[in-house]
Design a protein around this motif. Structure first.
Motif, PDB file in Angstrom:
ATOM      1  N   TYR A 304       4.396 -16.129  -7.020  1.00 45.38           N
ATOM      2  CA  TYR A 304       4.559 -14.801  -8.170  1.00 45.38           C
ATOM      3  C   TYR A 304       3.733 -13.930  -7.545  1.00 45.38           C
ATOM      4  N   ALA A 305       2.683 -13.688  -6.749  1.00 49.91           N
ATOM      5  CA  ALA A 305       2.018 -12.463  -6.228  1.00 49.91           C
ATOM      6  C   ALA A 305       2.786 -12.094  -5.293  1.00 49.91           C
ATOM      7  N   ASP A 306       3.569 -12.691  -4.408  1.00 47.90           N
ATOM      8  CA  ASP A 306       4.520 -12.122  -3.340  1.00 47.90           C
ATOM      9  C   ASP A 306       5.606 -11.429  -3.942  1.00 47.90           C
ATOM     10  N   LEU A 307       6.223 -11.905  -5.090  1.00 50.40           N
ATOM     11  CA  LEU A 307       7.178 -10.949  -5.970  1.00 50.40           C
ATOM     12  C   LEU A 307       6.668  -9.703  -6.098  1.00 50.40           C
ATOM     13  N   GLN A 308       5.251  -9.710  -6.947  1.00 48.79           N
ATOM     14  CA  GLN A 308       4.805  -8.539  -7.505  1.00 48.79           C
ATOM     15  C   GLN A 308       4.634  -7.470  -6.145  1.00 48.79           C
ATOM     16  N   SER A 309       4.301  -7.994  -5.047  1.00 48.87           N
ATOM     17  CA  SER A 309       4.218  -6.806  -4.128  1.00 48.87           C
ATOM     18  C   SER A 309       5.250  -6.518  -3.240  1.00 48.87           C
ATOM     19  N   MET A 310       6.368  -7.254  -3.448  1.00 52.25           N
ATOM     20  CA  MET A 310       7.532  -7.058  -2.922  1.00 52.25           C
ATOM     21  C   MET A 310       8.248  -5.888  -3.224  1.00 52.25           C
ATOM     22  N   LEU A 311       8.098  -5.349  -4.400  1.00 53.14           N
ATOM     23  CA  LEU A 311       8.784  -4.147  -4.775  1.00 53.14           C
ATOM     24  C   LEU A 311       7.986  -3.030  -5.157  1.00 53.14           C
ATOM     25  N   ASP A 312       6.940  -2.948  -4.383  1.00 51.03           N
ATOM     26  CA  ASP A 312       5.828  -1.760  -4.330  1.00 51.03           C
ATOM     27  C   ASP A 312       6.786  -0.611  -3.880  1.00 51.03           C
ATOM     28  N   ASP A 313       6.622   0.484  -4.570  1.00 50.29           N
ATOM     29  CA  ASP A 313       7.035   1.736  -3.900  1.00 50.29           C
ATOM     30  C   ASP A 313       5.632   2.724  -3.499  1.00 50.29           C
ATOM     31  N   PRO A 314       5.811   3.237  -2.294  1.00 54.21           N
ATOM     32  CA  PRO A 314       4.509   4.133  -1.969  1.00 54.21           C
ATOM     33  C   PRO A 314       4.410   5.304  -2.935  1.00 54.21           C
ATOM     34  N   SER A 348      17.560   7.201  -2.762  1.00 52.47           N
ATOM     35  CA  SER A 348      16.172   7.335  -2.969  1.00 52.47           C
ATOM     36  C   SER A 348      15.646   6.037  -3.734  1.00 52.47           C
ATOM     37  N   PRO A 349      14.387   6.109  -4.153  1.00 56.86           N
ATOM     38  CA  PRO A 349      14.026   4.566  -4.725  1.00 56.86           C
ATOM     39  C   PRO A 349      14.191   4.730  -6.368  1.00 56.86           C
ATOM     40  N   SER A 350      15.029   5.659  -6.768  1.00 52.77           N
ATOM     41  CA  SER A 350      15.437   5.687  -8.299  1.00 52.77           C
ATOM     42  C   SER A 350      16.196   4.294  -8.788  1.00 52.77           C
ATOM     43  N   GLN A 351      15.660   3.771  -9.924  1.00 49.84           N
ATOM     44  CA  GLN A 351      16.493   2.705 -10.543  1.00 49.84           C
ATOM     45  C   GLN A 351      17.000   3.057 -11.835  1.00 49.84           C
TER      46      GLN A 351
END
Length: 469
Positions: A304-314, A348-351
């Motif tokens: 789970y912690a890997d998923l959480q950091s996988m989507l980090d935007d700077p 862009s990183p927009s979602q």
């Protein structure tokens, strides 16, 4: 508002008695310490107090009173509304207070007020435990939780605030207060969605849940397939178990190995399905989506912690977010949602996100956050680099919400929005809850020192209740 510069002698005196660090505009690290997630926030505080203890917080508040400085509080810096900065004032920066203590026998964790979700997730993972955090690892725990706390595990374990067992605060007058079910229960209620209106959170204690297995599916199609994907996802999520979370997102195709090269940098429609369980069960649950043959796909077990950091935007992007909640999603909503995605700033990183609530979220207690009867959230999350795109990006986000508003419940999750005016603050709490929060505010912050986070105005019995609108 222009403020007179502080007397350097007063700042030096504060430095001399302050346990943490004091940063001012003349210091070499000022810009790094001042920088926040949203590059559109340009406020320049006169003092940033880097607090390492509750006493530091009390001393910083006392200095602000002495110097008549407005106050902002920073735990992480993700606030799109700009609550963690104040122009010409003092920022109480509690990020140095980022300790985490896990008690696996009791199934609890106590975290410092400046910890981010990466700190907690990495500490609980070796014990096979977790609690609902945000959707990225860099978000501050305190800010997210006090505002409600939506995240990937919410349908199974509830919002972050549903798992809050206790909180330690420093109030505007420097008192240290503990709030839980037995001590200051009214304040404890207010902290479940009422945000940073009542004090500075210096520590929080959470309930943890066993999470022995966790898996995800990240599926990607070209944007023109989005309407088909949305319909399939709506029908699947509406009947899915609590263990199944995630959402549909329009986004820019990332340059990742699992994404075909011709989709890199183009408008894509993605499904992120999260599952509290193993990958075999997840594949069975999402079979209707897999039948749509996504050209990009990853289906796997993952910590789970890997998923959480996988989507980090700077940090450093310009941001504008908004939110609407829906109690039903007819085909016309999906038609409008799919059509509006063509207006996104790409690349862009927009979602442009479509999330299911429901599950444990809908069964949560009557806290002062959003109305939990809504079962869907529409969340445009605008991030872009060029100031020339400001008008276009903001208009797109507002139009996403306007498109679905005929079916909206009228409430809002305040952590998902910037400054949309006082009417939206009341909508986020509901009018009755807002009145109760205003009375609690008068007890713990009668002078409205903490006024940066979707402000609740204090109300005392016998006075006229301030009309937030």
């Amino acid at each position: 508002m222009t403020r007179n510069p502080l007397d350097p002698a007063a700042v030096d005196e504060l430095r001399g008695r302050f346990g943490g660090g004091i940063v001012t505009p003349g210091d070499g690290d000022y810009e790094d310490v001042r920088s926040v997630f949203n590059a559109m926030l340009t406020a320049r505080p006169q003092v940033i107090a880097r607090c390492g203890t509750p006493q530091d917080v009390a001393d910083a508040l006392a200095f602000a009173r002495e110097q008549a400085l407005p106050v902002a509080v920073r735990s992480g810096g993700h606030s799109v509304a700009g609550s963690c900065l104040v122009d010409g004032g003092l920022v109480i920066d509690v990020r140095p207070m980022n300790d985490v203590a896990v008690d696996p026998q009791q199934g609890t964790a106590r975290v410092g007020g400046g910890a981010c979700w990466a700190d907690l997730d990495r500490a609980t993972q070796p014990h096979g435990l977790a609690t609902t955090g945000g959707r990225v690892s860099t978000t501050g725990i305190a800010g997210l939780t006090l505002g409600g706390g939506s995240g990937w595990l919410e349908r199974k374990f509830g919002l972050s605030c549903d798992n809050l067992l206790s909180a330690d605060l420093v109030t505007a007058d420097g008192r240290e207060v503990t709030a839980n079910e037995h001590e200051h229960p009214d304040l404890f209620w207010a902290l479940h969605g009422g945000g940073g209106n009542f004090g500075v959170a210096t520590s929080l204690t959470f309930r943890l849940h066993p999470l022995p297995e966790f898996s995800i599916a990240l599926l990607l199609w070209p944007g023109e397939r989005g309407r088909e994907v949305l319909g399939t996802y709506r029908d699947l999520a509406a009947h899915g178990p609590d263990e199944l979370g995630g959402g549909v997102l329009y986004l820019t195709g990332p340059p990742e190995e699992f994404v075909p090269q011709h989709l890199h940098g183009t408008l894509c429609c993605a499904v992120l399905a999260t599952y509290v369980g193993g990958v075999g069960e997840l594949r069975d649950l999402i079979a209707p989506l897999l039948a749509l043959e996504p050209p990009g796909q990853v289906v796997t077990d993952i910590p789970y912690a890997d998923l959480q950091s996988m989507l980090d935007d700077p940090p450093g992007y310009r941001n504008y977010w908004s939110d609407e909640h829906l109690e039903e999603v007819p085909d016309e909503v999906l038609d409008r949602f799919a059509a509006r995605a063509r207006d996104m700033v790409v690349p862009s990183p927009s979602q442009q996100a479509f999330f299911p609530w429901g599950g444990a979220v809908s069964r949560g207690r009557d806290w002062p956050g959003f109305d939990r009867s809504a079962v869907w959230a529409v969340h445009p999350l605008g991030l872009w680099e060029d100031p020339a795109d400001d008008e276009r990006a903001v208009r797109w986000a507002r139009n996403v919400c306007a498109d679905v508003r005929p079916w909206a419940s009228g409430d809002v999750y305040l952590n998902f929005i910037g400054d949309e005016g006082p009417n939206r603050v009341v909508a986020g709490y509901g009018e009755e809850n807002y009145r109760t929060l205003a009375r609690i505010k008068a007890e713990f912050d009668p002078d409205n020192v903490f006024n940066r986070w979707h402000n609740v105005l204090p109300y005392r019995e016998g006075e006229q209740l301030a009309d937030a609108r």
